[in-house]
Design a protein around this motif. Structure first.
Motif, PDB file in Angstrom:
ATOM      1  N   MET A  18       0.831  -1.201   0.000  1.00  0.00           N
ATOM      2  CA  MET A  18       0.000   0.000   0.000  1.00  0.00           C
ATOM      3  C   MET A  18       0.870   1.258   0.000  1.00  0.00           C
ATOM      4  N   VAL A  19       1.881   1.271   0.855  1.00  0.00           N
ATOM      5  CA  VAL A  19       2.762   2.436   0.952  1.00  0.00           C
ATOM      6  C   VAL A  19       3.465   2.676  -0.381  1.00  0.00           C
ATOM      7  N   MET A  20       3.955   1.606  -0.996  1.00  0.00           N
ATOM      8  CA  MET A  20       4.652   1.752  -2.268  1.00  0.00           C
ATOM      9  C   MET A  20       3.731   2.301  -3.356  1.00  0.00           C
ATOM     10  N   SER A  21       2.488   1.841  -3.393  1.00  0.00           N
ATOM     11  CA  SER A  21       1.533   2.323  -4.397  1.00  0.00           C
ATOM     12  C   SER A  21       1.167   3.780  -4.154  1.00  0.00           C
ATOM     13  N   CYS A  22       0.948   4.140  -2.887  1.00  0.00           N
ATOM     14  CA  CYS A  22       0.579   5.518  -2.563  1.00  0.00           C
ATOM     15  C   CYS A  22       1.741   6.477  -2.789  1.00  0.00           C
ATOM     16  N   ALA A  23       2.939   6.051  -2.427  1.00  0.00           N
ATOM     17  CA  ALA A  23       4.113   6.903  -2.634  1.00  0.00           C
ATOM     18  C   ALA A  23       4.374   7.099  -4.127  1.00  0.00           C
ATOM     19  N   ALA A  24       4.146   6.056  -4.923  1.00  0.00           N
ATOM     20  CA  ALA A  24       4.324   6.171  -6.372  1.00  0.00           C
ATOM     21  C   ALA A  24       3.317   7.157  -6.958  1.00  0.00           C
ATOM     22  N   LEU A  25       2.089   7.126  -6.450  1.00  0.00           N
ATOM     23  CA  LEU A  25       1.078   8.079  -6.898  1.00  0.00           C
ATOM     24  C   LEU A  25       1.538   9.506  -6.653  1.00  0.00           C
ATOM     25  N   LEU A  26       2.055   9.772  -5.459  1.00  0.00           N
ATOM     26  CA  LEU A  26       2.468  11.130  -5.110  1.00  0.00           C
ATOM     27  C   LEU A  26       3.695  11.570  -5.898  1.00  0.00           C
ATOM     28  N   GLU A  27       4.504  10.610  -6.353  1.00  0.00           N
ATOM     29  CA  GLU A  27       5.655  10.963  -7.177  1.00  0.00           C
ATOM     30  C   GLU A  27       5.209  11.454  -8.556  1.00  0.00           C
ATOM     31  N   ARG A  28       4.186  10.822  -9.109  1.00  0.00           N
ATOM     32  CA  ARG A  28       3.745  11.213 -10.454  1.00  0.00           C
ATOM     33  C   ARG A  28       2.625  12.246 -10.417  1.00  0.00           C
TER      34      ARG A  28
ATOM     35  N   LEU B 208      -9.294  12.297  -4.090  1.00  0.00           N
ATOM     36  CA  LEU B 208      -9.667  11.016  -3.507  1.00  0.00           C
ATOM     37  C   LEU B 208      -9.789   9.923  -4.564  1.00  0.00           C
ATOM     38  N   ASP B 209     -10.369  10.257  -5.699  1.00  0.00           N
ATOM     39  CA  ASP B 209     -10.516   9.255  -6.758  1.00  0.00           C
ATOM     40  C   ASP B 209      -9.154   8.785  -7.277  1.00  0.00           C
ATOM     41  N   ASP B 210      -8.193   9.702  -7.320  1.00  0.00           N
ATOM     42  CA  ASP B 210      -6.849   9.332  -7.756  1.00  0.00           C
ATOM     43  C   ASP B 210      -6.236   8.300  -6.805  1.00  0.00           C
ATOM     44  N   VAL B 211      -6.433   8.504  -5.518  1.00  0.00           N
ATOM     45  CA  VAL B 211      -5.881   7.575  -4.526  1.00  0.00           C
ATOM     46  C   VAL B 211      -6.570   6.218  -4.638  1.00  0.00           C
ATOM     47  N   LYS B 212      -7.886   6.241  -4.788  1.00  0.00           N
ATOM     48  CA  LYS B 212      -8.622   4.982  -4.933  1.00  0.00           C
ATOM     49  C   LYS B 212      -8.143   4.210  -6.149  1.00  0.00           C
TER      50      LYS B 212
ATOM     51  N   ALA C 182      -5.166   4.442  -7.549  1.00  0.00           N
ATOM     52  CA  ALA C 182      -3.772   4.031  -7.358  1.00  0.00           C
ATOM     53  C   ALA C 182      -3.664   2.726  -6.579  1.00  0.00           C
ATOM     54  N   ILE C 183      -4.572   2.499  -5.643  1.00  0.00           N
ATOM     55  CA  ILE C 183      -4.496   1.281  -4.826  1.00  0.00           C
ATOM     56  C   ILE C 183      -5.599   0.292  -5.182  1.00  0.00           C
ATOM     57  N   SER C 184      -6.175   0.456  -6.365  1.00  0.00           N
ATOM     58  CA  SER C 184      -7.272  -0.433  -6.759  1.00  0.00           C
ATOM     59  C   SER C 184      -6.830  -1.888  -6.874  1.00  0.00           C
ATOM     60  N   GLY C 185      -5.534  -2.119  -7.077  1.00  0.00           N
ATOM     61  CA  GLY C 185      -5.041  -3.485  -7.149  1.00  0.00           C
ATOM     62  C   GLY C 185      -4.520  -4.022  -5.832  1.00  0.00           C
ATOM     63  N   ASN C 186      -4.481  -3.175  -4.802  1.00  0.00           N
ATOM     64  CA  ASN C 186      -3.986  -3.583  -3.481  1.00  0.00           C
ATOM     65  C   ASN C 186      -5.149  -4.043  -2.606  1.00  0.00           C
ATOM     66  N   LEU C 187      -5.044  -5.254  -2.093  1.00  0.00           N
ATOM     67  CA  LEU C 187      -6.116  -5.827  -1.286  1.00  0.00           C
ATOM     68  C   LEU C 187      -5.787  -5.719   0.199  1.00  0.00           C
ATOM     69  N   CYS C 188      -6.701  -5.106   0.964  1.00  0.00           N
ATOM     70  CA  CYS C 188      -6.568  -5.034   2.422  1.00  0.00           C
ATOM     71  C   CYS C 188      -7.722  -5.818   3.032  1.00  0.00           C
ATOM     72  N   ARG C 189      -7.406  -6.957   3.615  1.00  0.00           N
ATOM     73  CA  ARG C 189      -8.455  -7.797   4.193  1.00  0.00           C
ATOM     74  C   ARG C 189      -8.998  -7.208   5.494  1.00  0.00           C
TER      75      ARG C 189
ATOM     76  N   TYR D  43      -9.068   0.882   4.232  1.00  0.00           N
ATOM     77  CA  TYR D  43      -9.022   1.788   3.080  1.00  0.00           C
ATOM     78  C   TYR D  43      -9.269   3.260   3.433  1.00  0.00           C
ATOM     79  N   PRO D  44     -10.309   3.602   4.221  1.00  0.00           N
ATOM     80  CA  PRO D  44     -10.537   5.026   4.526  1.00  0.00           C
ATOM     81  C   PRO D  44      -9.323   5.693   5.169  1.00  0.00           C
ATOM     82  N   LYS D  45      -8.635   4.983   6.044  1.00  0.00           N
ATOM     83  CA  LYS D  45      -7.478   5.569   6.711  1.00  0.00           C
ATOM     84  C   LYS D  45      -6.284   5.671   5.752  1.00  0.00           C
ATOM     85  N   ILE D  46      -6.201   4.742   4.819  1.00  0.00           N
ATOM     86  CA  ILE D  46      -5.159   4.816   3.793  1.00  0.00           C
ATOM     87  C   ILE D  46      -5.405   6.030   2.896  1.00  0.00           C
ATOM     88  N   PHE D  47      -6.670   6.241   2.520  1.00  0.00           N
ATOM     89  CA  PHE D  47      -7.011   7.421   1.728  1.00  0.00           C
ATOM     90  C   PHE D  47      -6.627   8.692   2.490  1.00  0.00           C
TER      91      PHE D  47
END
Length: 218
Positions: free
Chosen positions: A156-166, A172-176, A178-185, A189-193
């Motif tokens: 999750m951190v790697m995906s979110c950090a990559a989003l902020l780099e580009r 909010l939609d951009d963040v969603k 960016a992590i659409s392929g990351n599964l959190c069981r 998600y709200p706190k990650i956003f």
């Protein structure tokens, strides 16, 4: 001065000639493909099944490592180099817990052969921090309690950090996305956003930019 004789073409002759030309092109293409396949198979045979020494550029440093060609990047990072921050959960490319950066682009380490990353820049979760100083996204995850069991957190951190780099000013939609392929069981998600948008707002404020309207995190 006599006129030059005119060349006559019949419909049958034209179609026959076109067919020969097309057939020749197809045959040449097939032969080229066969040569490439033969060369590729020969190259593959020279790389296995025995282990070989390769050099991987990880987190700014070269790491010589002896591995079999079948080893994935995730296996190599964890088992051979002790970089256990990259998690292996599904091991089939479904959860993105093993996300790393290859040439600054998020990639799944469990679906990537280590030998295919030779000569490329690999960044793992360990490479985001600077000594004891956490990356802004890592710190925001702690601040917003954006982790529970922790298995998905590095990816999750790697995906979110990559989003902020580009995109330093995402909504909010951009963040969603960016992590659409990351599964959190655990369903954090709200706190990650919130953590990711918090970092974006800090950066835009520091740069004197106007933050986007991010919407409500629910």
């Amino acid at each position: 001065m006599a006129d030059a004789p005119k060349t006559k073409f019949s419909r049958r002759g034209f179609l026959k000639g076109a067919g020969v030309t097309a057939a020749t092109t197809v045959i040449e293409s097939a032969n080229a493909l066969a040569r490439e396949t033969k060369n590729a198979l020969h190259a593959d045979r020279t790389l296995g099944p025995d282990a070989l020494l390769v050099k991987l550029h990880i987190n700014g440093h070269d790491h010589p490592v002896t591995i079999e060609p079948r080893y994935t990047l995730a296996e190599t990072l964890r088992d051979n180099l002790g970089l256990t921050g990259t998690k292996v959960v599904c091991d089939r490319g479904s959860c993105s817990a093993c996300t790393v950066w290859i040439d600054n682009t998020p990639a799944l380490a469990c679906m990537t052969l280590a030998i295919d990353t030779v000569g490329r820049q690999i960044t793992t979760i360990e490479g985001l921090s600077h000594g004891d100083t956490m990356h802004q996204v890592q710190a925001a995850f702690v601040k917003h309690d954006a982790m529970q069991c922790g298995f998905c957190t590095p990816g999750m951190v790697m995906s979110c950090a990559a989003l902020l780099e580009r995109n330093p000013n995402p909504n909010l939609d951009d963040v969603k996305h960016a992590i659409s392929g990351n599964l959190c069981r655990c369903g954090t998600y709200p706190k990650i956003f919130a953590a990711t948008l918090d970092v974006a707002q800090q950066r835009t404020h520091a740069a004197g930019l106007v933050p986007l309207v991010t919407g409500k995190v629910a």
